[in-house]
Scaffold this motif. Structure first.
Motif, short mmCIF file in Angstrom:
data_model
loop_
_atom_site.label_atom_id
_atom_site.label_comp_id
_atom_site.label_asym_id
_atom_site.label_seq_id
_atom_site.Cartn_x
_atom_site.Cartn_y
_atom_site.Cartn_z
N LYS A 44 4.84 2.65 -1.07
CA LYS A 44 4.56 3.60 -2.04
C LYS A 44 4.92 3.15 -3.50
O LYS A 44 6.12 2.52 -3.54
CB LYS A 44 5.37 4.83 -1.74
N SER A 47 5.27 8.29 -7.69
CA SER A 47 5.49 9.60 -7.33
C SER A 47 4.37 10.58 -8.17
O SER A 47 4.08 10.09 -9.22
CB SER A 47 6.71 10.04 -7.00
N ASN A 48 4.40 11.90 -7.98
CA ASN A 48 4.08 12.76 -8.86
C ASN A 48 4.94 13.47 -9.61
O ASN A 48 4.58 14.25 -10.38
CB ASN A 48 3.31 13.70 -8.18
N ASP A 80 0.97 9.51 -8.04
CA ASP A 80 1.37 9.19 -6.66
C ASP A 80 0.54 8.17 -5.95
O ASP A 80 -0.23 8.40 -4.80
CB ASP A 80 1.24 10.86 -6.14
#
Length: 257
Positions: A44, A47-48, A80
């Protein structure tokens, strides 16, 4: 975006997996699908809500978010992002001014604001031609009010909501707002702020002051409407400080005894 990277001689590209929609005929259930990434490290990168992985891919993901917001004139932002290093990104979320679009992860303008509160432009931003003219005018610094006094003297700033430089305000007014740590708005959001202004009475019993606030901006920042005027809040803060000092002195005196 990739053409800009190529012109800047950056040997990277923004690639995304092609998603598919699967509908089960009997039940009517609908699923989103992507190809399985086998034998690769899946990670990842953002993020949002403003978080970014501390890596080249994380910087690249943040730059793409900045670029998407810039190219849509502040209407949308791709966030994200996750995927495989050096190959592709996948499963993005879109923040949009249309809160009914893109599902529950769409935090709208508030989500875009959260991105700019932590974003610091990097080499990918500069290649995509989204970074500010002055290196020190970083979005995260502007949101955190880091040395704003010196920045505002240049009469160059960004909107506290969307990061736009379309700020119609005099240099003297910028300096005053910097000293008082007030927010700065672009022409569009200043109009929105003024259109949603509301007034209410201060809850302090002996106070006759009215409180003016924007219902839109309070909701955007995830705050509750103010209940006390600035003067009463400052007075309560001073009384709290004085009480804390008194308790500290009494504790110190008892400890000496």
């Amino acid at each position: 975006a990739n053409s800009y990277l190529s012109k800047a001689n950056i040997q990277r590209a923004f690639n995304f997996l092609l998603p598919w929609t699967l509908c089960v005929p009997k039940s009517g259930e609908i699923f989103g699908m992507e190809f399985l990434l086998q034998g690769a490290t899946y990670r990842k990168y953002s993020s949002n809500a403003g978080w970014r992985h501390d890596s080249e891919d994380g910087f690249m993901a943040a730059a793409f978010s900045h670029f998407s917001h810039f190219m849509t004139l502040g209407r949308s932002m791709v966030v994200d992002l996750q995927g495989v290093s050096g190959w592709c990104f996948t499963d993005p979320q879109v923040h949009s001014s249309d809160r009914k679009a893109f599902g529950q992860g769409n935090l709208g303008e508030h989500g875009m604001q959260q991105f700019y509160m932590t974003h610091q432009c990097n080499s990918f931003c500069r290649a995509l031609r989204t970074s500010p003219e002055h290196v020190e005018l970083q979005p995260n610094q502007l949101f955190q009010r880091v040395e704003l006094g010196s920045l505002y003297k240049k009469a160059s700033t960004f909107c506290s909501i969307c990061g736009s430089a379309d700020v119609a305000i005099k240099e003297s007014e910028l300096a005053r707002k910097a000293d008082r740590r007030h927010d700065i708005f672009c022409t569009k959001h200043l109009a929105r702020y003024k259109d949603t202004l509301d007034t209410k009475a201060c809850v302090t019993s002996d106070c006759t002051q009215e409180i003016r606030f924007s219902t839109w901006y309070v909701q955007l920042r995830g705050q509750k409407p103010p209940v006390k005027c600035g003067k009463c809040k400052e007075g309560a803060r001073e009384r709290g400080t004085a009480h804390g000092m008194l308790v500290h002195d009494e504790y110190a005196a008892a400890k000496r005894v």
